[in-house]
Write a protein that holds these residues in place. Structure first.
Motif, PDB file in Angstrom:
ATOM      1  N   UNK A 176     -35.922 -20.072  -4.351  1.00 25.53           N
ATOM      2  CA  UNK A 176     -35.340 -21.244  -5.462  1.00 25.53           C
ATOM      3  C   UNK A 176     -34.088 -21.265  -6.408  1.00 25.53           C
ATOM      4  N   UNK A 177     -33.777 -21.952  -6.279  1.00 22.98           N
ATOM      5  CA  UNK A 177     -32.927 -22.006  -7.305  1.00 22.98           C
ATOM      6  C   UNK A 177     -33.567 -22.456  -8.423  1.00 22.98           C
ATOM      7  N   UNK A 178     -33.214 -22.123  -9.859  1.00 21.73           N
ATOM      8  CA  UNK A 178     -33.657 -21.959 -11.420  1.00 21.73           C
ATOM      9  C   UNK A 178     -34.217 -23.644 -11.808  1.00 21.73           C
ATOM     10  N   UNK A 179     -33.640 -24.728 -11.604  1.00 18.81           N
ATOM     11  CA  UNK A 179     -34.001 -25.995 -11.788  1.00 18.81           C
ATOM     12  C   UNK A 179     -35.529 -26.030 -10.934  1.00 18.81           C
ATOM     13  N   UNK A 180     -35.619 -25.811  -9.675  1.00 16.81           N
ATOM     14  CA  UNK A 180     -36.476 -25.810  -8.960  1.00 16.81           C
ATOM     15  C   UNK A 180     -37.803 -25.218  -9.662  1.00 16.81           C
ATOM     16  N   UNK A 181     -37.562 -23.707  -9.299  1.00 16.55           N
ATOM     17  CA  UNK A 181     -38.328 -22.654 -10.081  1.00 16.55           C
ATOM     18  C   UNK A 181     -38.838 -22.890 -11.434  1.00 16.55           C
ATOM     19  N   UNK A 182     -38.278 -23.267 -12.024  1.00 10.38           N
ATOM     20  CA  UNK A 182     -38.971 -23.643 -13.619  1.00 10.38           C
ATOM     21  C   UNK A 182     -39.409 -25.332 -13.564  1.00 10.38           C
ATOM     22  N   UNK A 183     -39.609 -26.117 -12.987  1.00 12.21           N
ATOM     23  CA  UNK A 183     -40.315 -27.237 -12.386  1.00 12.21           C
ATOM     24  C   UNK A 183     -41.799 -26.743 -11.863  1.00 12.21           C
ATOM     25  N   UNK A 184     -41.152 -25.897 -10.700  1.00  8.34           N
ATOM     26  CA  UNK A 184     -42.871 -24.605 -10.569  1.00  8.34           C
ATOM     27  C   UNK A 184     -43.427 -24.235 -12.011  1.00  8.34           C
ATOM     28  N   UNK A 185     -42.814 -23.417 -12.414  1.00 13.09           N
ATOM     29  CA  UNK A 185     -43.684 -23.202 -13.770  1.00 13.09           C
ATOM     30  C   UNK A 185     -43.952 -23.750 -14.406  1.00 13.09           C
ATOM     31  N   UNK A 186     -43.748 -24.781 -14.953  1.00 15.58           N
ATOM     32  CA  UNK A 186     -44.232 -25.736 -16.183  1.00 15.58           C
ATOM     33  C   UNK A 186     -45.654 -26.220 -14.968  1.00 15.58           C
ATOM     34  N   UNK A 187     -45.260 -26.579 -14.424  1.00 17.19           N
ATOM     35  CA  UNK A 187     -46.799 -27.946 -13.229  1.00 17.19           C
ATOM     36  C   UNK A 187     -47.106 -26.561 -13.505  1.00 17.19           C
TER      37      UNK A 187
END
Length: 276
Positions: A99-110
């Motif tokens: 996934x792109x870094x934006x989506x990765x960041x969302x997963x990470x914080x979630x």
């Protein structure tokens, strides 16, 4: 008071509270404009006023076990060491799940907010290999982080047992303490693998820490930058210290009653203890 921010009627209230601070456990100044403010203060954890209480540093003379969080505690959070790790987490997730870094960041914080650490969420929801994740995210160059000679000096003066309690890895603990110049000054370290990947603030992590080092919680003190990580420590009988900061997640529970001391600087706090 000294810089003029507190004035007029509030100044009178603050001065009166200070005058009795050494005679009572605490004084709360309540805003009468808030509906049911007294009930909120007396019957809920939320509270409604400003709590003023005196510090009695001599209460810390019976502490036998000093427990320190690592990230943003043993080093200043403004150095942005953890932001490098944070970026590595996003990169690992991006590559692992394509996934792109934006989506990765969302997963990470979630996962971070839901499970206490990103890793905990990844293990429970995505069945990832925790050792691969830890190895990758903690592979950061922090050679620019300066030695902390004052912290080293004050840690050496503490003759009681000293431990590091981190949601990171042993490799990360070693990397940071060596760079700060305080490696070898602690009697032990407790990392996320020691807790079987159950992170702070979950109670089981604290119990495993106590068990590993045979600690007496009533003679222990925990110093943390994330306020809510102090709750379980207090419930177990430890004294608690919050290292003040403006990070939203770390400071959102800063006024909870389970925080015994609030400090602005770790080395300065330890220096006050060491001169008692």
């Amino acid at each position: 008071i000294s810089n003029g921010e507190i004035t007029q009627g509030m100044l009178v209230k603050i001065n009166n509270a200070i005058n009795v601070a050494d005679k009572v456990k605490g004084t709360v100044i309540i805003d009468g404009r808030v509906v049911h403010s007294i009930l909120y203060e007396l019957l809920s954890d939320k509270g409604s006023g400003t709590l003023i209480r005196a510090w009695n540093m001599k209460d810390l003379l019976d502490v036998k076990y000093w427990i320190f969080d690592l990230d943003n505690t043993l080093y200043n959070g403004q150095t942005k060491v953890f932001s490098k790790i944070d970026k590595r987490m996003s990169l690992w997730i991006s590559e692992k799940f394509n996934v792109d870094l934006v989506e990765a960041k969302k997963m990470q914080k979630k996962y971070f907010y839901e499970y206490g650490t990103t890793l905990s969420g990844l293990m429970k929801r995505e069945n990832v290999n925790p050792y691969q994740f830890l190895s990758f995210v903690h592979d950061v160059d922090i050679s620019w982080l300066p030695r902390d000679h004052l912290l080293k000096e004050e840690l050496i003066k503490i003759k009681e047992k000293k431990y590091i309690f981190s949601n990171g890895s042993h490799a990360h603990i070693e990397n940071v303490t060596k760079q700060l110049g305080i490696y070898g000054l602690f009697d032990g370290a407790f990392d996320i693998t020691d807790s079987n990947f159950v992170p702070k603030p979950h109670l089981d992590s604290y119990k495993k820490l106590i068990e590993k080092f045979s600690l007496d919680p009533t003679q222990s003190i925990l110093i943390e930058d994330i306020a809510h990580n102090l709750e379980q420590a207090k419930n177990l009988g430890m004294k608690t210290v919050w290292l003040e900061n403006n990070e939203a997640f770390a400071s959102k529970d800063k006024d909870k009653p389970y925080i015994d001391y609030k400090i602005k600087n770790l080395s300065g706090f330890l220096k006050e203890i060491n001169i008692l």
